[in-house]
Design an enzyme around this catalytic site. Sequence first.
Site, PDB file in Angstrom:
ATOM      1  N   ARG A 237      66.886  70.988  40.252  1.00 60.59           N
ATOM      2  CA  ARG A 237      66.236  69.593  39.766  1.00 60.59           C
ATOM      3  C   ARG A 237      65.490  69.458  41.149  1.00 60.59           C
ATOM      4  O   ARG A 237      66.177  69.456  42.055  1.00 60.59           O
ATOM      5  CB  ARG A 237      66.822  68.856  39.402  1.00 60.59           C
ATOM      6  CG  ARG A 237      67.576  69.000  37.707  1.00 60.59           C
ATOM      7  CD  ARG A 237      66.370  68.751  36.927  1.00 60.59           C
ATOM      8  NE  ARG A 237      66.693  68.946  35.338  1.00 60.59           N
ATOM      9  CZ  ARG A 237      66.692  69.999  34.657  1.00 60.59           C
ATOM     10  NH1 ARG A 237      66.198  70.997  35.290  1.00 60.59           N
ATOM     11  NH2 ARG A 237      67.028  70.009  33.448  1.00 60.59           N
ATOM     12  N   GLU A 266      58.056  64.153  38.087  1.00 59.32           N
ATOM     13  CA  GLU A 266      57.215  65.207  37.375  1.00 59.32           C
ATOM     14  C   GLU A 266      56.388  64.565  36.230  1.00 59.32           C
ATOM     15  O   GLU A 266      56.889  63.458  35.573  1.00 59.32           O
ATOM     16  CB  GLU A 266      58.018  66.269  36.843  1.00 59.32           C
ATOM     17  CG  GLU A 266      58.842  67.049  37.863  1.00 59.32           C
ATOM     18  CD  GLU A 266      59.768  68.205  37.147  1.00 59.32           C
ATOM     19  OE1 GLU A 266      59.804  68.447  36.134  1.00 59.32           O
ATOM     20  OE2 GLU A 266      60.596  68.838  37.848  1.00 59.32           O
ATOM     21  N   HIS A 285      57.117  73.442  36.528  1.00 64.02           N
ATOM     22  CA  HIS A 285      58.547  73.439  35.850  1.00 64.02           C
ATOM     23  C   HIS A 285      58.470  74.540  34.610  1.00 64.02           C
ATOM     24  O   HIS A 285      58.588  74.281  33.417  1.00 64.02           O
ATOM     25  CB  HIS A 285      58.774  71.870  35.246  1.00 64.02           C
ATOM     26  CG  HIS A 285      60.614  72.000  35.205  1.00 64.02           C
ATOM     27  ND1 HIS A 285      61.097  70.666  35.211  1.00 64.02           N
ATOM     28  CD2 HIS A 285      61.341  72.770  34.843  1.00 64.02           C
ATOM     29  CE1 HIS A 285      62.243  70.820  35.168  1.00 64.02           C
ATOM     30  NE2 HIS A 285      62.584  72.249  34.879  1.00 64.02           N
TER      31      HIS A 285
END
Length: 331
Positions: A237, A266, A285
Site C-alpha cells: 500500500r 490514488e 495499481h
Amino acid sequence: MKKRVVLYKRLPADLMSRLQAQVEVTWVDTAQADGLACLRSALPGAHGLLGASLRLDSGLLDLAPQLEVISSVSVGVDNYDIAELTRRGVMLTNTPDVLTETTADTGFALILASARRVVELATWVRAGQWQANLGPAHFGSDVHGKTLGIVGMGRIGEALARRGAAGFGMRVLYHGSRPKPDVEARYGAHYRSLDDLLAQADFVCLTVPLNASTEGLIGRRELALMKPEGILVNIARGRVVDELALIDALHAKRIRGAGLDVFAQEPLAADSPLLQLDNVVATPHIGSATHETRNAMARCAVENLLSALAGERPANLVNEGVLSEYLLPVS
C-alpha cells in the site's frame, strides 16, 4: 423473502445471474457524480454489501441497521474499521489466495522493469533518440544472482521468494512478524531484521498489509540504509512508504530506482514529482488487474457473501470476533 444486497462493483454476467437468483440486488455506480447519494438511499434495508475501494464510515453504516456482511473484492481491508464492524455484528470478508500469483507477477515485473530501465528506454526509443549503440549511460543492472529482500512474508511474499530463488537464482532475505522455517527450507531464505535486510538487499520488495504498525514503515532513515544501487518495489500500500522521503532519495540518487504500483493517494496526481523522475516505474495499481484474477476475485466475493447471508461461516472471514452461535461451520 430474498435478502437485499447493494452491489457497488460490476460483476461478470454469470455471477450477476447467480446473485440475482438468490438475493435482491441493487446496483450503485459510486463513480458517478451522484454515486454516494445513490448509495446512501440504497443502504436502508440492505443485508449485504459487495464491492471494493470504498471507505465505509460510521455515517454510512448507521444507514444500514440490518447489515450482516460486507464482501470486499480485495485482499486488503485497510478501508474498513474492523473493530467497529465487529462491534456492530457485521461480518467482513475478503478475497485472498486468488490474487497471490498475479500480484507476485506484478512485483517481479516491476523488479525487471526497474533494473533494466524498460520504461525509460522504451520512451527514449519512441522519441527517436536511439541513433547509435548503447553506452554505459544507458545500462541497467542484472536481476539474476542478486539479493532479493522481501518485507512481509505472507502469501505474496512467498510467491515472490519462489520466483526469485527458482527462476532467477537469487539469494532471498525476508523480514516479518516472525521467522518461517518452512519458507527458509523451501527457498533457502534467511530471516533478517528490517535494518539488515535494507542494507543487504539489491531489491527491496514490500508486501505487508497497511495497518498502524506498517504505515510509514519505510521513511528517510530506512531509505538511507539501502544500497546506492538498491531498488525499492512497493506492491503493498502506498502509505507503507513516506512518499516525500522516497522522492528525495530518488531525486538525489541515494537509491537506484523504484517500481511502484501503489501510492499514498490514488489515482496518482498528474503533477506528482514521481512522474518527473526517470528512475521510477509507476503503474496504476495493477497488482491483480488481469481478466482471470479479477473474475476469480469476484467469484470468491459472491461465495463469501452468499455463505454469510445463509447463516454459514464464510470461507474468508476477516473479523473472527463477529462469529456468533447461529453461524454454521463452513462446508
